[in-house]
Design a protein around this motif. Structure first.
Motif, PDB file in Angstrom:
ATOM      1  N   PHE A  20       0.832  -1.208   0.000  1.00 32.33           N
ATOM      2  CA  PHE A  20       0.000   0.000   0.000  1.00 32.33           C
ATOM      3  C   PHE A  20       0.863   1.254   0.000  1.00 32.33           C
ATOM      4  N   THR A  24       0.548   2.711  -3.639  1.00 34.63           N
ATOM      5  CA  THR A  24      -0.499   3.726  -3.602  1.00 34.63           C
ATOM      6  C   THR A  24       0.038   5.093  -3.210  1.00 34.63           C
ATOM      7  N   LEU A  90      -6.593   9.235  -4.592  1.00 30.88           N
ATOM      8  CA  LEU A  90      -7.103   8.371  -3.521  1.00 30.88           C
ATOM      9  C   LEU A  90      -8.619   8.227  -3.596  1.00 30.88           C
ATOM     10  N   LYS A  91      -9.299   9.291  -3.977  1.00 26.64           N
ATOM     11  CA  LYS A  91     -10.760   9.234  -4.128  1.00 26.64           C
ATOM     12  C   LYS A  91     -11.136   8.255  -5.229  1.00 26.64           C
ATOM     13  N   GLN A  93      -9.641   5.679  -6.055  1.00 27.25           N
ATOM     14  CA  GLN A  93      -9.390   4.328  -5.568  1.00 27.25           C
ATOM     15  C   GLN A  93     -10.314   3.953  -4.407  1.00 27.25           C
ATOM     16  N   LEU A  95     -10.410   5.411  -1.412  1.00 22.34           N
ATOM     17  CA  LEU A  95      -9.653   5.415  -0.165  1.00 22.34           C
ATOM     18  C   LEU A  95      -9.811   6.686   0.664  1.00 22.34           C
ATOM     19  N   THR A  96     -10.635   7.640   0.214  1.00 23.82           N
ATOM     20  CA  THR A  96     -10.812   8.859   1.001  1.00 23.82           C
ATOM     21  C   THR A  96     -11.933   8.664   2.008  1.00 23.82           C
ATOM     22  N   PHE A 111      -7.743   9.687   4.572  1.00 22.39           N
ATOM     23  CA  PHE A 111      -7.702   8.531   3.685  1.00 22.39           C
ATOM     24  C   PHE A 111      -7.440   7.309   4.544  1.00 22.39           C
ATOM     25  N   HIS A 112      -7.747   6.136   3.993  1.00 25.84           N
ATOM     26  CA  HIS A 112      -7.474   4.914   4.741  1.00 25.84           C
ATOM     27  C   HIS A 112      -6.622   3.970   3.908  1.00 25.84           C
ATOM     28  N   ASP A 113      -5.878   3.126   4.621  1.00 25.86           N
ATOM     29  CA  ASP A 113      -5.063   2.118   3.934  1.00 25.86           C
ATOM     30  C   ASP A 113      -5.915   0.876   3.687  1.00 25.86           C
ATOM     31  N   THR A 114      -5.302  -0.165   3.184  1.00 25.76           N
ATOM     32  CA  THR A 114      -6.038  -1.385   2.845  1.00 25.76           C
ATOM     33  C   THR A 114      -6.397  -2.236   4.061  1.00 25.76           C
ATOM     34  N   TYR A 118      -6.933   4.898   9.351  1.00 31.85           N
ATOM     35  CA  TYR A 118      -7.133   6.227   8.783  1.00 31.85           C
ATOM     36  C   TYR A 118      -5.966   7.159   9.089  1.00 31.85           C
TER      37      TYR A 118
END
Length: 125
Positions: A20, A24, A90-91, A93, A95-96, A111-114, A118
Motif C-alpha cells: 500500500f 499507492t 485516492l478518491k 481508488q 480510499l478517502t 484517507f485509509h489504507d487497505t 485512517y
C-alpha cells in the motif's frame, strides 16, 4: 531529544501494508531487518532522504515479544504539496474518508489504507 526519527506502525498484514505505502502512496523501502522467528521489520518513507520514516512490524511479533506495547494505530497527519492531485487519486481508488475540509490551518482530508487505518493529509502552504 533532537527530532522524531521513526514511527513504528503495527499492522495485521505486513506485506499488504508495504505494498500500500509503496504502490499507492509512492513511498520507498529504506531498509528491511531480520527479526526472530522469521519476522522482519520494513522501514519506509516518502523518499530516501526523508528525515522521518515508518517502521512496519507485524502485530504478531509485537504481541509475542513486547506484549505490553499498545497495538493501536497512531493518528498521523501528512503535508502534501500535490494536495488536490493526491486527493483525486485516492478518491478514485475509494480510499478517502470524506470530502476536503477547510480548517484554519489549511485544507485537510482523510484517507485509509487497505487495512482500515485512517490518516490525514493537509495542504502544504
Amino acid at each position: 531529544m533532537e527530532k522524531l526519527n521513526q514511527v513504528m506502525l503495527y499492522v495485521d498484514d505486513q506485506e499488504k501494508a508495504v505494498n500500500f505505502w509503496k504502490d499507492t502512496m509512492d513511498f520507498v523501502v529504506k531498509s528491511e531487518g531480520e527479526l526472530p522467528d522469521g519476522f522482519k521489520s520494513v522501514e519506509i518513507a516518502p523518499s530516501d532522504d526523508n528525515e522521518t520514516s515508518f517502521v512496519l512490524f507485524d502485530k504478531a511479533f509485537i504481541k509475542k515479544y513486547s506484549p505490553e506495547v499498545s497495538l493501536e494505530m497512531p493518528s498521523l497527519m501528512f503535508k502534501a504539496s500535490n494536495f488536490d492531485e493526491l486527493y483525486e487519486s485516492l478518491k478514485d481508488q475509494g480510499l478517502t474518508g470524506h470530502d476536503i475540509i477547510d480548517m484554519p490551518e489549511g485544507r485537510v482530508f482523510n484517507f485509509h489504507d487497505t487495512q482500515g487505518n485512517y490518516f490525514a493529509i493537509m495542504e502544504q502552504k
